[in-house]
Design a protein around this motif. Sequence first.
Motif, PDB file in Angstrom:
ATOM      1  N   PRO A   9       0.853  -1.191   0.000  1.00  0.00           N
ATOM      2  CA  PRO A   9       0.000   0.000   0.000  1.00  0.00           C
ATOM      3  C   PRO A   9       0.887   1.239   0.000  1.00  0.00           C
ATOM      4  CG  PRO A   9      -0.280  -1.284   2.047  1.00  0.00           C
ATOM      5  CD  PRO A   9       0.635  -2.061   1.162  1.00  0.00           C
ATOM      6  N   THR A  31      -9.176  -4.114  -6.583  1.00  0.00           N
ATOM      7  CA  THR A  31     -10.068  -4.876  -5.700  1.00  0.00           C
ATOM      8  C   THR A  31     -10.521  -4.013  -4.525  1.00  0.00           C
ATOM      9  OG1 THR A  31      -8.171  -5.831  -4.569  1.00  0.00           O
ATOM     10  CG2 THR A  31      -9.169  -7.148  -6.300  1.00  0.00           C
ATOM     11  N   GLY A  32      -9.609  -3.176  -3.996  1.00  0.00           N
ATOM     12  CA  GLY A  32      -9.980  -2.318  -2.860  1.00  0.00           C
ATOM     13  C   GLY A  32     -11.085  -1.341  -3.262  1.00  0.00           C
ATOM     14  N   ARG A  36     -14.883  -1.156  -1.865  1.00  0.00           N
ATOM     15  CA  ARG A  36     -15.433   0.071  -1.250  1.00  0.00           C
ATOM     16  C   ARG A  36     -16.731   0.473  -1.943  1.00  0.00           C
ATOM     17  NH1 ARG A  36      -9.932   0.863  -0.510  1.00  0.00           N
ATOM     18  NH2 ARG A  36      -9.604   1.800  -2.551  1.00  0.00           N
ATOM     19  N   MET A  56     -11.895  -4.742   6.475  1.00  0.00           N
ATOM     20  CA  MET A  56     -11.210  -3.642   5.788  1.00  0.00           C
ATOM     21  C   MET A  56     -10.869  -2.521   6.762  1.00  0.00           C
ATOM     22  SD  MET A  56     -13.212  -3.570   2.174  1.00  0.00           S
ATOM     23  CE  MET A  56     -12.285  -2.253   1.404  1.00  0.00           C
ATOM     24  N   GLY A  60      -7.079  -5.755   7.874  1.00  0.00           N
ATOM     25  CA  GLY A  60      -6.828  -7.189   7.630  1.00  0.00           C
ATOM     26  C   GLY A  60      -7.204  -7.593   6.208  1.00  0.00           C
ATOM     27  N   ILE A  62      -9.445 -10.086   3.562  1.00  0.00           N
ATOM     28  CA  ILE A  62     -10.681 -10.863   3.426  1.00  0.00           C
ATOM     29  C   ILE A  62     -10.301 -12.312   3.094  1.00  0.00           C
ATOM     30  CG2 ILE A  62     -12.734 -11.070   1.942  1.00  0.00           C
ATOM     31  CD1 ILE A  62     -12.245  -7.885   1.764  1.00  0.00           C
ATOM     32  N   GLY A  91      -4.372  -5.208  -6.512  1.00  0.00           N
ATOM     33  CA  GLY A  91      -4.875  -5.618  -5.199  1.00  0.00           C
ATOM     34  C   GLY A  91      -5.166  -7.105  -5.100  1.00  0.00           C
ATOM     35  N   TYR A  92      -4.947  -7.847  -6.154  1.00  0.00           N
ATOM     36  CA  TYR A  92      -5.171  -9.294  -6.182  1.00  0.00           C
ATOM     37  C   TYR A  92      -4.133  -9.878  -7.126  1.00  0.00           C
ATOM     38  CZ  TYR A  92      -7.785 -13.711  -6.464  1.00  0.00           C
ATOM     39  OH  TYR A  92      -8.176 -15.031  -6.376  1.00  0.00           O
ATOM     40  N   ARG A  94      -3.299 -11.574  -3.226  1.00  0.00           N
ATOM     41  CA  ARG A  94      -2.645 -11.172  -1.985  1.00  0.00           C
ATOM     42  C   ARG A  94      -2.364 -12.379  -1.106  1.00  0.00           C
ATOM     43  NH1 ARG A  94      -5.358  -5.556  -1.905  1.00  0.00           N
ATOM     44  NH2 ARG A  94      -4.188  -4.398  -0.382  1.00  0.00           N
ATOM     45  N   GLN A  98      -4.718 -17.175  -3.586  1.00  0.00           N
ATOM     46  CA  GLN A  98      -5.277 -16.258  -4.603  1.00  0.00           C
ATOM     47  C   GLN A  98      -4.437 -16.322  -5.883  1.00  0.00           C
ATOM     48  OE1 GLN A  98      -5.909 -12.250  -3.083  1.00  0.00           O
ATOM     49  NE2 GLN A  98      -6.831 -12.996  -1.190  1.00  0.00           N
ATOM     50  N   ARG A 132      -1.923  10.818   1.855  1.00  0.00           N
ATOM     51  CA  ARG A 132      -2.699  10.484   0.658  1.00  0.00           C
ATOM     52  C   ARG A 132      -4.167  10.872   0.812  1.00  0.00           C
ATOM     53  NH1 ARG A 132      -2.673   4.406  -1.777  1.00  0.00           N
ATOM     54  NH2 ARG A 132      -4.080   3.848  -0.084  1.00  0.00           N
ATOM     55  N   ARG A 163      -9.534   8.082   2.666  1.00  0.00           N
ATOM     56  CA  ARG A 163     -10.035   6.733   2.955  1.00  0.00           C
ATOM     57  C   ARG A 163      -9.948   6.456   4.448  1.00  0.00           C
ATOM     58  NH1 ARG A 163      -6.859   2.746  -1.054  1.00  0.00           N
ATOM     59  NH2 ARG A 163      -6.895   1.485   0.839  1.00  0.00           N
ATOM     60  N   ARG A 175      -1.674  -2.881   7.469  1.00  0.00           N
ATOM     61  CA  ARG A 175      -1.731  -3.163   6.019  1.00  0.00           C
ATOM     62  C   ARG A 175      -0.329  -3.419   5.462  1.00  0.00           C
ATOM     63  NH1 ARG A 175      -4.336   2.083   4.654  1.00  0.00           N
ATOM     64  NH2 ARG A 175      -4.034   1.588   2.469  1.00  0.00           N
TER      65      ARG A 175
HETATM   66  P1  ADP Z   1      -4.112  -0.830  -0.039  1.00  0.00           P
HETATM   67  O1  ADP Z   1      -4.036   0.644  -0.278  1.00  0.00           O
HETATM   68  O2  ADP Z   1      -3.880  -1.228   1.395  1.00  0.00           O
HETATM   69  O3  ADP Z   1      -3.325  -1.637  -1.046  1.00  0.00           O
HETATM   70  P2  ADP Z   1      -6.659  -1.628  -1.255  1.00  0.00           P
HETATM   71  O4  ADP Z   1      -7.452  -0.455  -1.658  1.00  0.00           O
HETATM   72  O5  ADP Z   1      -6.018  -2.453  -2.323  1.00  0.00           O
HETATM   73  O6  ADP Z   1      -5.631  -1.157  -0.154  1.00  0.00           O
HETATM   74  O7  ADP Z   1      -7.567  -2.629  -0.367  1.00  0.00           O
HETATM   75  C1  ADP Z   1      -8.234  -2.155   0.789  1.00  0.00           C
HETATM   76  C2  ADP Z   1      -8.630  -3.332   1.668  1.00  0.00           C
HETATM   77  O8  ADP Z   1      -9.502  -4.229   0.920  1.00  0.00           O
HETATM   78  C3  ADP Z   1      -7.491  -4.236   2.133  1.00  0.00           C
HETATM   79  O9  ADP Z   1      -6.841  -3.719   3.289  1.00  0.00           O
HETATM   80  C4  ADP Z   1      -8.250  -5.556   2.408  1.00  0.00           C
HETATM   81  O10 ADP Z   1      -8.961  -5.499   3.629  1.00  0.00           O
HETATM   82  C5  ADP Z   1      -9.283  -5.598   1.286  1.00  0.00           C
HETATM   83  N1  ADP Z   1      -8.755  -6.336   0.090  1.00  0.00           N
HETATM   84  C6  ADP Z   1      -8.526  -5.811  -1.136  1.00  0.00           C
HETATM   85  N2  ADP Z   1      -8.036  -6.766  -1.985  1.00  0.00           N
HETATM   86  C7  ADP Z   1      -7.962  -7.900  -1.246  1.00  0.00           C
HETATM   87  C8  ADP Z   1      -7.512  -9.234  -1.533  1.00  0.00           C
HETATM   88  N3  ADP Z   1      -7.036  -9.576  -2.740  1.00  0.00           N
HETATM   89  N4  ADP Z   1      -7.567 -10.163  -0.537  1.00  0.00           N
HETATM   90  C9  ADP Z   1      -8.050  -9.852   0.673  1.00  0.00           C
HETATM   91  N5  ADP Z   1      -8.470  -8.622   1.028  1.00  0.00           N
HETATM   92  C10 ADP Z   1      -8.428  -7.648   0.081  1.00  0.00           C
END
Ligand code: ADP
Length: 223
Positions: A9, A31-32, A36, A56, A60, A62, A91-92, A94, A98, A132, A163, A175
Amino acid sequence: MILVLFGPPGSGKGTQAEFLKEKYGVVHFSTGAYLRELLSSGKSEDPLFERIAGIMKSGGLIPDEEITSLVLRHLEELDSKNPVKIILLDGYPRSRGQAGSLVDFCESKGKEFFVLDIRVDLAALKERLMSRVNCSSCNAPFSVASKETPVCPFCGSNEVFKRNDDNDEAVIGERIASYENISLEVLNFFDNKRVFIIDGNSDINTVKDRISKVVDVFIKEKF
Ligand code: ADP
């Protein structure tokens, strides 16, 4: 083709995704951001969504089964709407599980995939995340010094939001720690030939140039 943007992150994935959308017309799937949006779409009474929101909020991850089913379903949808475009997956994966699901998905669809592994010194990340904000108009993330008036470098809007998980130092720490725990196992899972390391410590334009050099090669070879 699927291009995976991998990095901690605050490593600049969102910023570089904006640039990749502009330059190559990729379809960005964060994915985040997707989660959201899903959570704000009004299904908050659903117990699954409630659980996801709680995870989230604490920084942690998911559980694999749940996130994989959501992500693969959306990837299918994007792929069927944009059959010739590059999908930029941010974001995937992780976790190793996965990563395995993504490889199976790509194999079953006959899709190539590559990983851009953006590396940034972990010490710099906390500071980047604390400064940010996200643009309320186009959603892009960018940094603002504490006394500056924010202006989105992508669309010029000065409406921003922060956020929830970028507000709290402990959550940011969580994170970053969860990234540190999983990054090696995810990267080791992939064949080295598919992973391209990008030094993300420099300024935005230098990192853009490094990414362009790699993406230009894929595009020449595959399109
Ligand atoms: P970051 O800025 O921490 O990279 P993201 O916007 O990618 O955050 O994701 C925000 C949150 O969404 C993560 O902290 C997690 O809780 C959840 N999340 C997103 N992608 C995944 C994933 N591939 N596996 C598990 N949880 C995820």
